[in-house]
Enzyme design. Structure first.
Site, mmCIF file in Angstrom:
data_model
loop_
_atom_site.group_PDB
_atom_site.id
_atom_site.type_symbol
_atom_site.label_atom_id
_atom_site.label_comp_id
_atom_site.label_asym_id
_atom_site.label_seq_id
_atom_site.Cartn_x
_atom_site.Cartn_y
_atom_site.Cartn_z
ATOM 1 N N ASP A 183 -6.518 -3.920 -5.570
ATOM 2 C CA ASP A 183 -5.952 -4.478 -4.324
ATOM 3 C C ASP A 183 -6.407 -5.921 -4.126
ATOM 4 O O ASP A 183 -6.544 -6.393 -3.003
ATOM 5 C CB ASP A 183 -6.301 -3.606 -3.093
ATOM 6 C CG ASP A 183 -5.609 -4.071 -1.813
ATOM 7 O OD1 ASP A 183 -4.558 -4.723 -1.922
ATOM 8 O OD2 ASP A 183 -6.139 -3.797 -0.717
ATOM 9 N N CYS A 221 -5.329 10.351 7.844
ATOM 10 C CA CYS A 221 -5.713 10.001 9.222
ATOM 11 C C CYS A 221 -6.652 8.808 9.313
ATOM 12 O O CYS A 221 -6.555 7.993 10.232
ATOM 13 C CB CYS A 221 -6.381 11.195 9.914
ATOM 14 S SG CYS A 221 -5.485 12.745 9.702
ATOM 15 N N MET A 225 2.605 6.907 16.047
ATOM 16 C CA MET A 225 2.126 8.173 15.499
ATOM 17 C C MET A 225 3.344 9.054 15.216
ATOM 18 O O MET A 225 3.779 9.842 16.049
ATOM 19 C CB MET A 225 1.167 8.853 16.498
ATOM 20 C CG MET A 225 0.679 10.235 16.066
ATOM 21 S SD MET A 225 -0.206 10.221 14.487
ATOM 22 C CE MET A 225 -0.010 11.952 14.000
ATOM 23 N N GLU A 255 0.846 -1.205 0.000
ATOM 24 C CA GLU A 255 0.000 0.000 0.000
ATOM 25 C C GLU A 255 0.879 1.251 0.000
ATOM 26 O O GLU A 255 0.492 2.306 -0.473
ATOM 27 C CB GLU A 255 -0.896 0.028 1.243
ATOM 28 C CG GLU A 255 -2.215 -0.690 1.069
ATOM 29 C CD GLU A 255 -2.079 -2.105 0.569
ATOM 30 O OE1 GLU A 255 -1.500 -2.929 1.296
ATOM 31 O OE2 GLU A 255 -2.531 -2.390 -0.541
HETATM 32 CA CA CA Z 1 -3.020 -4.792 -0.172
#
Ligand code: CA
Length: 703
Positions: free
Chosen positions: A327, A634, A672, A201
């Protein structure tokens, strides 16, 4: 949902010392090739991911069965140190359980009593959590010759002493400057530890590696997609096949975002054909136009690859989605089975990949035998059995207009283990229906280190519902989103029974010789069904959502059933429903037996944190800019129950604290990281404006 609010109170159980097991030689983790090959005849143990090399996740044990499962109760529970997602399948060897937990930690446990024998923490840099697309999960360890192997979220492969948990070796398997992670379980074949990685990704090039189990030395590596031709061959086992034909199936500057094709879950050794089968993932970026100029099959994306386990040499492949653009992946569990099809005995691979078709593939040569949809799908008319290629519905490629595609990238089936019972002849699939509107992101620009899909998901297409407002379209999609436990006949290619779930992310399954199917659900219930007809025979409720695959094993003549509870993963990060509004409690190992006496005590009730309030005012332009940034950066991690809900975060009411977290990265060790490489302080403030505005909207809607 019938959730009972329960928490742990484990009676201290009498400890049962393992006699005469003082070091590695004397028995811990005593698995070798002969034992692994004979695992089918060793039902007391669960020696590898899918119990045996064939990964059916079927145990012949029948002491717990359809007649007495009503008396199943908790034997013990072990609480973990985090509420992040728990996806691992434990391994049990001669009374000792080895399991991995979130952040790639490992534990060894006395499998009869729950006594923790040792713990191992690989000390992963917490900021690496920002590269984990789908939570800092780990799906399991491998055990071989006195060692326990785990892949870590920062891309290492570590060997531990099975007796003590001491580190024996630790190798880096990826370029740690790139957004690679490891969440999948290693497998061991003839003294070689096989490990893949994740990150398609964010933009990486997929490969699988084999390391010597004794020394940690790299034995071979196979890349699943080609590199930049300007860089020349890799010196890897994959060079030959990319030179011969696979390299020609790519166009454009595909190497700039790595091309994808990560091997992030399924790796299976097929002993009968002496071949290693690996499941290859989606393209990076997802969008075929953005990745390869919309040309070529893009081998070996969404393919099952058969390799020589000793050298990594290519044997054959079967590609499910040429020119992948959704995907879709072939990384889902592969199960090896012997079936009788049209009167002929066949040695097959069973797979229910993301794209919604159930594939039966000949293990001898990778030829497709049959493929039928096991759930709703709208991207293909059928799979052509002559060519093995899908007959696509052209609009599904969203090249000219948005398309509401089902299954979406979450898949009709993800990593959640399925099981196959040779007794019933059925495959038990935790399936999902999650449609998503895809549109070509014509403004897509490479965004190094963050999500790169080339797809925009913002606008459900018009004409879906009467009235046709954006809200009505979203509600329509939400109503279509659900899960189903599917009991599938792989010979007839049809569903025999099924159970609807009102939430897609339903847990892995286990099938047993007692004619039982076990499955957990995200509402915290662990279920047992009659494997023949799906009748619910038993359930156990507690407050931790369950995703992982259960196992069963026997110690001193007593059969146990074990499962990890702990909600998270990609849906745990990115989406939730009403009953998940507060953060989940820490995960837990739950172990059951007939006549178990352990008790869990109710957790104190906890209301969700209030929506953030502020008297500040923001411009419409600021809020709109903030919404775009929020959706881009986010929502992937902050829209589920696991990570803080920003609309309910006090940090959003404090501009200085917000800048410290978002821009300075003061919470980097929680995952984060600073977003300063991607946004500026004004954009960070715009996100805060959107969060405050959206919090007010949601508060109003709930009143
Ligand atoms: Ca994937």
């Amino acid at each position: 949902m019938g959730i009972t609010r329960l928490a742990i109170m484990i009676a201290a159980t009498a400890t049962l010392a393992l006699s005469a097991c003082s070091d590695t030689e004397s028995g811990f983790g005593a698995i070798d090739e002969a034992r692994m090959l004979a695992a089918d005849d060793d039902p007391d143990n669960w020696l590898s991911q899918g119990r045996t090399y064939g990964e059916q996740r079927f145990s012949p044990l029948a002491d717990i069965n359809a007649d007495n499962v009503g008396d199943l109760s908790l034997a013990y529970a072990v609480e973990f140190d985090t509420n992040r997602g728990q996806e691992a399948t434990p391994i049990v060897v001669d009374g000792t359980m080895y399991l991995s937990t979130a952040w790639s930690k490992v534990m060894a446990i006395n499998a009869a009593t729950g006594e923790v024998l040792w713990r191992y923490d690989p000390q992963v840099d917490g900021s690496k959590g920002a590269h984990a697309c789908c939570d800092v999960v780990n799906r399991g360890v491998a055990v071989w010759d006195g060692k326990v192997f785990v892949g870590t979220v920062d891309g290492r492969l570590v060997a531990l002493d099975a007796a003590t948990g001491d580190e024996i070796w630790d190798v880096v398997t990826v370029n740690q400057q790139q957004p690679y992670t490891i969440t999948g379980a290693p497998r061991v074949v003839r003294g070689k530890v096989i490990i893949g990685n994740s990150g398609a990704e964010l933009g990486v090039r997929g490969y699988v590696s084999a390391y010597d189990a004794d020394s940690g030395d790299l034995v071979w590596r196979f890349y699943t997609v080609p590199g930049n031709p300007a860089d020349g061959p890799d010196g890897a086992a994959s060079d030959a096949v990319f030179e011969q034909f696979a390299g020609d199936t790519w166009s454009g500057e595909y190497w700039e975002m790595g091309g994808g094709g990560t091997v992030w879950d399924s790796i299976v050794y097929d002993a009968e054909f002496d071949q290693l089968l690996i499941g290859v993932g989606n393209g990076s970026p997802w969008n075929y136009r953005a990745r390869s100029d919309g040309e070529g099959d893009n081998l070996f994306l969404t393919s099952i690859l058969a390799l020589d386990p000793d050298t990594g040499a290519y044997k054959w492949h079967y590609q499910q989605n040429p020119g992948e653009t959704w995907d879709y992946t072939a990384t889902q569990q592969m199960t090896l089975a012997d079936l009788t099809i049209d009167g002929q005995p066949r040695k097959v691979i069973l797979q229910a990949p993301k794209n919604g078709f159930f594939y039966v593939i000949d293990r001898a040569d990778g030829k497709l035998i049959s493929a039928e949809p096991y759930t709703q799908q709208n991207w293909a008319e059928r799979i052509d059995l002559e060519t093995g290629r899908p007959v696509e519905i052209p609009a599904a490629r969203y090249a000219d207009a948005p398309y509401l595609v089902t299954p979406s990238g979450l898949g009709a089936h993800a990593w959640h283990p399925m099981s196959y019972s040779p007794q019933t002849g059925l495959v038990y699939i935790p399936s999902m229906q999650v449609p998503s509107a895809y549109a070509d992101d014509v403004n897509y620009k490479r965004n190094i280190g963050r999500w790169n899909t080339g797809v925009t998901f913002l606008a459900p297409p018009e004409g879906l519902v009467p009235g046709d407002t954006p809200e009505a379209r979203r509600a329509f999609i939400t109503a279509m989103t659900k899960g189903r436990l599917v009991a599938w006949d792989p010979v007839a290619q049809r569903e025999v029974w099924g159970i609807d779930r009102d939430w897609p992310w339903n847990g892995g399954t286990l099938a047993t010789g007692g004619n039982l199917v076990f499955q957990g659900t995200p509402d915290g219930v662990f279920h047992a069904y009659d494997a023949r007809d799906g009748k619910e025979l038993w359930s156990f409720g507690q407050e931790r959502g369950i995703m992982a695959g259960p196992i069963t094993y026997r110690v001193d003549g007593v059969q146990y059933v074990a499962v990890l509870a702990g909600y998270g993963g990609s849906m745990g990060m990115a989406s939730q429903t009403d009953w998940m509004r507060r953060p989940p409690p820490n995960g837990m190992l739950l172990v059951f037996r007939i006549g178990g006496t352990a008790k869990l005590e109710p957790l104190p009730p906890q209301e969700p944190a209030p929506y953030v309030t502020s008297t500040e005012s923001f411009t419409a332009q600021q809020i709109a800019e903030g919404q775009a940034q929020y959706l881009g950066y986010c929502t992937i991690c902050h829209n589920g129950p696991v990570n803080p809900n920003l609309m309910r975060s006090a940090v959003a009411a404090d501009p200085a604290a917000w800048q410290a977290v978002v821009m300075e990265g003061i919470l980097a060790q929680n995952g984060m990281v600073s977003f300063a490489p991607w946004i500026d302080a004004t954009q960070a403030e715009a996100i805060r404006a959107y969060v405050i505005s959206e919090a007010a909207n949601r508060r109003e809607q709930e009143q």
